[in-house]
Scaffold this motif. Structure first.
Motif, PDB file in Angstrom:
ATOM      1  N   UNK A  43      58.003  65.292  -1.550  1.00  0.00           N
ATOM      2  CA  UNK A  43      57.655  65.407  -2.970  1.00  0.00           C
ATOM      3  C   UNK A  43      57.315  66.837  -3.396  1.00  0.00           C
ATOM      4  N   UNK A  44      56.783  67.652  -2.476  1.00  0.00           N
ATOM      5  CA  UNK A  44      56.367  69.000  -2.869  1.00  0.00           C
ATOM      6  C   UNK A  44      57.529  69.921  -3.184  1.00  0.00           C
ATOM      7  N   UNK A  45      58.745  69.475  -2.907  1.00  0.00           N
ATOM      8  CA  UNK A  45      59.909  70.288  -3.281  1.00  0.00           C
ATOM      9  C   UNK A  45      59.921  70.538  -4.779  1.00  0.00           C
ATOM     10  N   UNK A  99      53.891  78.744 -13.318  1.00  0.00           N
ATOM     11  CA  UNK A  99      53.544  79.142 -11.956  1.00  0.00           C
ATOM     12  C   UNK A  99      52.133  78.705 -11.590  1.00  0.00           C
ATOM     13  N   UNK A 100      51.196  78.855 -12.514  1.00  0.00           N
ATOM     14  CA  UNK A 100      49.807  78.497 -12.230  1.00  0.00           C
ATOM     15  C   UNK A 100      49.681  77.006 -11.914  1.00  0.00           C
ATOM     16  N   UNK A 146      49.364  72.588  -7.593  1.00  0.00           N
ATOM     17  CA  UNK A 146      49.876  71.415  -6.903  1.00  0.00           C
ATOM     18  C   UNK A 146      50.145  71.686  -5.442  1.00  0.00           C
ATOM     19  N   UNK A 147      50.697  72.850  -5.119  1.00  0.00           N
ATOM     20  CA  UNK A 147      50.955  73.204  -3.724  1.00  0.00           C
ATOM     21  C   UNK A 147      49.661  73.339  -2.923  1.00  0.00           C
ATOM     22  N   UNK A 179      44.578  63.571  -3.951  1.00  0.00           N
ATOM     23  CA  UNK A 179      45.461  64.657  -4.369  1.00  0.00           C
ATOM     24  C   UNK A 179      46.740  64.021  -4.884  1.00  0.00           C
ATOM     25  N   UNK A 180      47.359  64.678  -5.831  1.00  0.00           N
ATOM     26  CA  UNK A 180      48.588  64.159  -6.426  1.00  0.00           C
ATOM     27  C   UNK A 180      49.729  65.107  -6.084  1.00  0.00           C
ATOM     28  N   UNK A 181      50.756  64.560  -5.469  1.00  0.00           N
ATOM     29  CA  UNK A 181      51.927  65.343  -5.084  1.00  0.00           C
ATOM     30  C   UNK A 181      53.138  64.736  -5.776  1.00  0.00           C
ATOM     31  N   UNK A 182      53.603  65.415  -6.822  1.00  0.00           N
ATOM     32  CA  UNK A 182      54.716  64.870  -7.579  1.00  0.00           C
ATOM     33  C   UNK A 182      54.324  63.550  -8.208  1.00  0.00           C
ATOM     34  N   UNK A 183      55.091  62.501  -7.903  1.00  0.00           N
ATOM     35  CA  UNK A 183      54.818  61.188  -8.480  1.00  0.00           C
ATOM     36  C   UNK A 183      53.958  60.314  -7.571  1.00  0.00           C
ATOM     37  N   UNK A 184      53.483  60.857  -6.458  1.00  0.00           N
ATOM     38  CA  UNK A 184      52.729  60.079  -5.482  1.00  0.00           C
ATOM     39  C   UNK A 184      51.271  60.533  -5.455  1.00  0.00           C
TER      40      UNK A 184
END
Length: 321
Positions: A77-79, A200-201, A206-207, A240-245
């Motif tokens: 998802x972090x892509x 970018x911020x 998210x990363x 933590x939220x990564x993309x849609x997950x």
């Protein structure tokens, strides 16, 4: 109002976005070619980045939709965040290129030729971007896709600059002030720089697994509180939220005499409620006996552990946070 028949996958949305970007680029380049306006050239240059960003978003969403594997047990998802960071960087570079054109136009002013045709083509491209930007933003928020949201924000920023350019370039033949063309290009560069920084911020946050908004945490606590009947408390809640997950973990304290089956049923009930409300959610619950109670977090039962009623005997009165 009926909704448009959009692709069901985020990757499909990205494919459409790439096509829309090419259409807008063609219209904006034609607007510059017919007018010779530096401001309209800057706008076309910024749209080239839209095309590159759309292609990057397509790649990122294609990777993000891959299932978890041995090397990536938590998925890909972090892509999406990588794509959004790259898009932000491209936007910042574009801002400096546009700024350079603005300076050149100020030092060597040249009145646009056939500005009305150029303005008409630019206005048409702006309307295309407005419609698609709103769709991308709405779908991205609904599907909780950082790449789609970032793309939608980028396209909409292009809309507002397009409106400003149409108004501004209209004033050039009316006022005879040729340097207004360069000023408009400079203002466009500043706005593009602002958008790039915001993209970018948010992506870097998210990363770095930044905690979600307080409203999201309040929602999570409320769901746990409403579905933890039979437990004593829930503490050390982290998410933590990564993309849609959404990745969520916490400790659930239950009476030490409670059976494993009963504790498991409580966990299943909480997990099902979280997924029903928040979509794709990966929940890890660490079950602990009453000796580990901290009397903090979400407290379901304030009395002594041995007096805690069975889950079926508890009224649905909610918990004390």
């Amino acid at each position: 109002m009926p909704e448009l028949p959009l692709p069901s996958s985020n990757r499909g949305i990205a494919v459409v976005s790439l096509g829309v970007s090419f259409v807008a680029l063609g219209l904006k380049y034609a607007a510059y070619a017919t007018s010779g306006s530096i401001a309209l050239y800057a706008d076309a240059l910024e749209t080239i980045i839209n095309v590159v960003a759309a292609a990057g978003g397509l790649w990122a969403l294609s990777v993000a939709e891959l299932p978890a594997d041995t090397n990536h047990p938590y998925g890909h998802h972090k892509a999406e965040y990588l794509s959004a960071v790259a898009e932000g960087a491209l936007v910042v570079v574009t801002a400096f290129v546009i700024g350079d054109e603005a300076v050149h136009g100020w030092l060597h002013p040249n009145p646009p030729k056939a500005p009305w045709l150029g303005l008409g083509l630019n206005a048409l491209a702006t309307m295309v971007n407005l419609a698609w930007g709103l769709i991308m933003l709405r779908v991205g928020q609904k599907r909780r896709s950082p790449a789609l949201v970032a793309g939608g924000q980028h396209v909409l920023s292009d809309v507002w600059t397009g409106v400003a350019l149409v108004v501004g370039v209209t004033l050039i033949p009316l006022t005879g002030w040729v340097r207004l063309d360069a000023i408009l290009a400079g203002l466009l560069a500043i706005n593009v720089l602002r958008v790039g920084w915001e993209v970018m911020r948010e992506s870097v946050a998210g990363l770095m697994d930044e905690a979600p908004e307080p409203e999201t945490m309040d929602e999570i606590r409320a769901i746990i509180a409403a579905n933890g009947k039979g437990a004593i408390e829930a503490h050390d809640i982290r998410t933590r939220i990564v993309g849609a997950v959404t990745f969520l973990e916490f400790h659930l304290v239950v009476p030490g005499t409670m059976s494993v089956n009963t504790a498991h049923d409580i966990c299943d009930r909480i997990e099902a409620a979280l997924r029903a409300s928040m979509g794709s959610t990966l929940v890890h619950i660490h079950v602990e006996p009453d000796t580990h109670a901290k009397r903090e977090g979400i407290v379901f039962w304030k009395g002594p552990a041995e007096a805690c009623p069975a889950p079926d005997a508890l009224p649905d009165t909610g918990a004390h946070a």
